[in-house]
Each structure stands twice: as structure tokens, then as C-alpha cells.
Design a protein around this motif. Structure first.
Motif, PDB file in Angstrom:
ATOM      1  N   LYS A 196       1.773   4.627  -8.214  1.00  0.00           N
ATOM      2  CA  LYS A 196       0.800   5.246  -7.313  1.00  0.00           C
ATOM      3  C   LYS A 196       1.417   6.430  -6.564  1.00  0.00           C
ATOM      4  CE  LYS A 196      -1.756   0.947  -6.913  1.00  0.00           C
ATOM      5  NZ  LYS A 196      -2.176  -0.196  -6.112  1.00  0.00           N
ATOM      6  N   THR A 237       4.029   1.760   4.085  1.00  0.00           N
ATOM      7  CA  THR A 237       2.983   0.808   3.740  1.00  0.00           C
ATOM      8  C   THR A 237       2.288   0.360   5.017  1.00  0.00           C
ATOM      9  OG1 THR A 237       2.546  -1.158   2.379  1.00  0.00           O
ATOM     10  CG2 THR A 237       4.446  -1.252   3.862  1.00  0.00           C
ATOM     11  N   THR A 261       0.840  -1.190   0.000  1.00  0.00           N
ATOM     12  CA  THR A 261       0.000   0.000   0.000  1.00  0.00           C
ATOM     13  C   THR A 261       0.879   1.246   0.000  1.00  0.00           C
ATOM     14  OG1 THR A 261      -0.100  -0.045   2.396  1.00  0.00           O
ATOM     15  CG2 THR A 261      -1.869  -1.152   1.230  1.00  0.00           C
ATOM     16  N   VAL A 262       0.261   2.389  -0.259  1.00  0.00           N
ATOM     17  CA  VAL A 262       0.981   3.666  -0.253  1.00  0.00           C
ATOM     18  C   VAL A 262       0.333   4.571   0.781  1.00  0.00           C
ATOM     19  CG1 VAL A 262       1.570   5.737  -1.559  1.00  0.00           C
ATOM     20  CG2 VAL A 262       1.670   3.502  -2.674  1.00  0.00           C
ATOM     21  N   TYR A 292      -3.319  -2.100  -2.388  1.00  0.00           N
ATOM     22  CA  TYR A 292      -2.484  -2.908  -3.279  1.00  0.00           C
ATOM     23  C   TYR A 292      -3.108  -2.998  -4.674  1.00  0.00           C
ATOM     24  CZ  TYR A 292      -5.909  -6.262  -1.459  1.00  0.00           C
ATOM     25  OH  TYR A 292      -7.073  -6.880  -1.080  1.00  0.00           O
ATOM     26  N   CYS A 304       7.882  -1.839  -4.601  1.00  0.00           N
ATOM     27  CA  CYS A 304       7.995  -0.379  -4.722  1.00  0.00           C
ATOM     28  C   CYS A 304       8.788  -0.027  -5.974  1.00  0.00           C
ATOM     29  CB  CYS A 304       8.656   0.209  -3.477  1.00  0.00           C
ATOM     30  SG  CYS A 304       7.736  -0.080  -1.956  1.00  0.00           S
ATOM     31  N   THR A 313       3.945   0.069  -6.411  1.00  0.00           N
ATOM     32  CA  THR A 313       3.623   1.313  -5.711  1.00  0.00           C
ATOM     33  C   THR A 313       4.242   2.540  -6.373  1.00  0.00           C
ATOM     34  OG1 THR A 313       5.484   1.121  -4.181  1.00  0.00           O
ATOM     35  CG2 THR A 313       3.421   0.103  -3.518  1.00  0.00           C
TER      36      THR A 313
END
Length: 503
Positions: free
Chosen positions: A141, A161, A86-87, A103, A184, A138
Motif C-alpha cells: 500500500k 498507522t 493502516t497507512v 487494514y 509493514c 502495508t
């Protein structure tokens, strides 16, 4: 309650629920807790969760519940896993600036993927990262964040994350495991296992890598519980905390996947694959990443909508049933139907699809509907559609020469065994199961034991007690072998239409 002695606390934040366990260093379960939560989908292709309101709030609630009647001094180590990669952007005080961007089910950054491929070259990016840019990565994003939310970007001091955020809230240290860092891309170099400035300007706008966390292996000690975290959770300050990882890798540990050739097949909100390898076999269709332990390499893959699809069907087509009964009723009705759901085929691409087609504009399709079909047929077709997608991924593994010696199934979708049987019938592959299927939180407890110095990697098999293996049914497999080419053709045949609808 177990006899007095050290305990290990594992905590996992998933897509729709969070789970925590207390176990002994021998793997004996002492306590477990579960809390549920929801997703936010503020726009098409955008999937988010609140870092404090969901991830950290769940962690605090679970830890306090697990410690009821337990002396906190007995907890020898803690480890967290969570959905990922996740970011999450944080300000200079470590506070979230916006909800976390999830994700691969979050597909908002396709324009950034296209731009990075165009500017830097797909071949160069693959040579650098060992993976193609997809919705799982990521880097695009982060660039989306920089381009679409400049006010947030201007205040971003740290990019982290979900699992790393939980570890930060417990220890005050920003650290990310190598498995997660590999996603990433193109900021991570898998050869040096360090952040790389090679393509950072295209993602971050400059070559300053200071926004990124420290790097370590999942089982290393990130730090200790701070007094502030202790006051919020009830943990004893000074308790060792492991670096942690994404939920899928922790789940693979929970069923003893650690030797080359071991493949975890996780039946969760999404279906995830983690194969331990003796040597990496990079391929654009899947993900080549680090493992849990120092020097380990994994091949990973993931579908976009699997358990989430069955949940959607239960929510939408079984509203007449109480929530706790809907799944049981749907599975029972599907069990009575023959392979093929009497003429239905389902493409389970309801959130786009990740591996092996990596198509964020893919969409769900149910073909062959007649007035004689019921919700049971739809549910059976969904289970089978996911199974066909699993076969597609396993075929991609085989095509690139990955060595799969055994498959171990885990996750909520294994309950009742119908879905397991369908997958074995579709793929022709036996699936081992474990007696204890507590999921990622159980694997986290093992990582906690590693960080506390109580366990070695060689102790992992002793935690796993085998359960019966699911073997393919020859007659059902013959029927699915007939249907599988139609499943593949259904995607290619409907792709222009669903892409147009997606636009």
C-alpha cells in the motif's frame, strides 16, 4: 465513582465506533464512553478514514467525556489502540496528507503485491518476513501511494498507522509497536526486530528508513502527554502514555490471553484471531507477528467481513425497524431456525477474504435461495458462513502445528450468545467468555498501567472474571459437519465466476 486513587485510561478507535474506559489498577470499571463514526469507500477496494476527523476527534471527545467530574491528576497512564495496520502519510509538521488507508479490508494494492512478488520472489519475501504478502501488508500500500499519488509521496515525511498517530498526537513522538510493525512487510525484520533496508527500495523507492517510526513493545512508555495535547483533551501534561497497538491485540489482553496456547477469537466488524505461541510457526496462510510484551510471539489471522456483514444485512434488509431494534429482531428470528438455515449456504467474502485463502477478489455468495426463504434465513446463513470461515482458519492453525489449548471469545458479536453457539457447533470447540467484555479499550487500560509502572504482565489474569463457557451441541455439529465440505466446495466452484465479476 470509585474511591480516590490512581486511574488508567484506555482508548480504542475501531472500524465503526470508538470506545474509552477509566479503570482502577485492579481492573474495576469506573467509567466508559462510546462514539460512532463511518467509513469512506471512495472506489472499489478502497477503504479509508480521516485521521483527524475520525481518529483524533474521537479520542478528544472520549477523553473529555471520561474526565467529567474526575481530577485529571488521578489518571496515572493512558494507552491507545486502533484499527490496523493502516497507512497514514504525514508531512514534516506531522499533519496527515490524505485519509488513512485501512487494514486488510482495503484491497487496492493487489497489483503492487503481484509486482513485489515478481521482482523480489515470493520465497525470498516469505523467508524474510515469515508471512506472505496479502492485503493486510502495508508495504504494497505504501508502494501504491508512491506510484498513484506522487504529489502526496513527495511531501511524505513520516509513515505511520492509526494507533501510532494517536500516540503521536498525545506525546509528539512517532513510535510503532512490534506487532503492528510486523505487518509493514517487507520493511520489518522479525529476527532483529528492526526496520530493514533489504527490500526497502522496492517499497519506498530508496533505502532511506527515516520515514518510519521508532519501534517498541506495546506496554512500553512512549512518552508523556504534551501541554498541547493536554489543552485539547483535558489530560494532565506529563501523564505517561504507552506505545499502544492494534485493536485486536488489545482486545486479546482484555480477556487475559497471554500464555502460550491461548487463542483470542474476536467477534468485531471483522473476525480476528490472536494465538500466543511459545515459538513462531510461520505459514503463508496466516500471520506471524510479535506480541504485546517483550519477546512474545503471536500467530494471527483475520477474516474480512463478519460483523460488517451483519451490519450490512441489518441496514439493507431491516429498514422497517429502528436501528436499535434491528439486530435484536434479526438474531431472535435466526435463533428459531434450524442449523443450515433450511438449505442456504453463505460465503462471507463481501470485502474479499483475508486468511486463510488470502483472496482479495473473492466475493460474497448466498447459495440455495428459494421463494420460501426470508431475511431471517439470510441472516442465519450469514452467521453460519462466518462460523465456517472460523473453522477454516482453525483448521489452518492445526495444519501448521500451532498449539491451541483454549479459545477465549470477545467482541460485540458475543452478545446474545447465538453467534457463539453457532461457532462452537460448527467448529466443535468450546469458547470461554469473560464477565467484563469491554473490548480493546479495557486491554489498553492494562497497557496504560504497564507504562505507568503500576502493573506487571503477571497481573493480567486478575483482571479477568470468567463467565460461562459455550460448549458444542452434538446434534448441531453433526449437521454442520455435513455442510462444511459444501461450504469449501462453494468457494472453489464459484471462484472463476466471482473473480470475473470482480474484474
Amino acid at each position: 465513582m470509585s474511591a480516590p486513587g490512581p486511574l488508567l485510561l484506555g482508548l480504542d478507535v475501531g472500524t465503526y465506533s470508538s470506545k474509552g474506559v477509566l479503570v482502577t489498577p485492579a481492573g474495576e470499571l469506573v467509567a466508559q464512553q462510546v462514539v460512532t463514526h463511518t467509513l469512506s469507500m471512495p472506489a472499489p477496494g478502497h477503504v479509508e478514514q480521516d485521521a483527524d476527523g475520525v481518529w483524533w476527534a474521537d479520542a478528544q471527545q472520549l477523553i473529555r467525556a471520561l474526565l467529567q467530574g474526575v481530577d485529571p491528576a488521578r489518571v496515572a497512564g493512558v494507552a491507545c489502540s486502533a484499527i490496523g495496520p493502516t497507512v497514514l502519510p504525514l508531512d514534516s509538521h506531522g499533519r496527515p496528507l490524505r485519509p488513512g488507508i485501512l487494514y486488510g479490508v482495503d484491497t487496492r494494492a493487489q497489483a503492487q503485491i503481484d509486482a513485489l512478488n515478481r521482482e523480489l520472489g515470493e520465497a525470498r519475501l516469505f523467508a524474510h518476513s515469515g508471512m506472505a504478502l496479502t492485503s493486510q501488508a502495508t508495504g504494497p500500500k505504501i508502494r501504491w501511494l508512491r506510484e498513484h499519488e506522487p504529489g502526496v509521496w513527495a511531501r511524505t515525511h513520516t509513515l505511520t498507522t492509526a494507533s501510532s498517530y494517536l500516540t503521536y498526537r498525545l506525546t509528539g513522538r512517532h513510535v510503532m509497536d512490534h506487532h503492528t510493525a510486523a505487518h509493514c512487510m517487507p520493511l520489518y525484520d522479525p529476527r532483529t526486530r528492526q526496520w530493514s533496508p533489504a527490500f526497502s527500495a522496492a517499497v519506498l523507492g530508496d533505502r532511506d528508513l527515516s520515514r518510519l517510526p521508532d519501534l517498541a513493545w506495546s506496554d512500553e512508555r512512549a512518552g508523556e502527554v504534551t501541554p498541547e495535547a493536554g489543552a485539547l483533551t483535558g489530560l494532565r501534561p506529563g501523564t505517561p502514555v504507552a506505545v499502544g497497538t492494534v485493536d485486536a491485540l488489545a482486545e486479546s489482553l482484555s480477556v487475559g490471553v497471554r500464555a502460550p496456547g491461548d487463542l483470542m477469537l474476536m467477534y468485531g466488524s471483522t473476525t480476528f484471531f490472536v494465538l500466543v505461541q511459545a515459538a513462531a510457526t510461520p505459514d503463508p496462510r496466516v500471520w506471524s507477528v510479535g506480541g504485546a510484551f517483550p519477546g512474545q510471539v503471536n500467530l494471527a489471522a483475520g477474516m474480512g467481513t463478519t460483523g460488517s456483514l451483519t451490519r450490512w444485512m441489518a441496514d439493507e434488509f431491516a429498514r422497517d425497524l429502528p436501528t436499535e431494534q434491528a439486530y435484536d429482531a434479526l438474531f431472535a428470528a435466526a435463533r428459531d431456525l434450524p442449523p443450515g438455515a433450511q438449505g442456504l449456504l453463505c460465503l462471507p467474502y463481501f470485502s474479499g477474504e483475508r486468511t486463510p485463502i488470502n483472496d482479495p477478489q473473492a466475493r460474497g455468495v448466498i447459495a440455495g435461495l428459494t421463494l420460501s426463504h426470508t431475511r431471517a434465513h439470510l441472516f442465519r446463513a450469514a452467521l453460519e458462513g462466518v462460523a465456517f470461515g472460523i473453522r477454516h482458519n482453525l483448521e489452518a492453525f492445526a495444519a501448521l502445528g500451532a498449539d491451541v489449548r483454549r479459545v477465549v471469545a470477545v467482541g460485540g458479536g458475543t452478545k446474545g450468545r447465538l453467534w457463539l453457539q453457532i461457532v462452537s457447533d460448527v467448529t466443535g470447540v468450546p469458547q470461554e467468555t469473560a464477565e467484563v467484555t469491554l473490548g480493546a479499550s479495557y486491554g489498553d487500560a492494562f497497557l496504560a498501567g504497564r507504562a505507568a509502572g503500576l502493573l506487571s504482565a503477571a497481573d493480567l489474569p486478575g483482571w479477568v472474571r470468567p463467565a460461562p463457557t459455550v460448549v458444542p451441541d452434538a446434534a448441531a455439529k453433526a449437521e454442520y459437519d455435513r455442510l462444511y465440505p459444501l461450504y469449501r466446495e462453494l468457494y472453489t466452484g464459484t471462484r472463476p465466476v466471482v473473480h470475473a465479476l470482480a474484474r
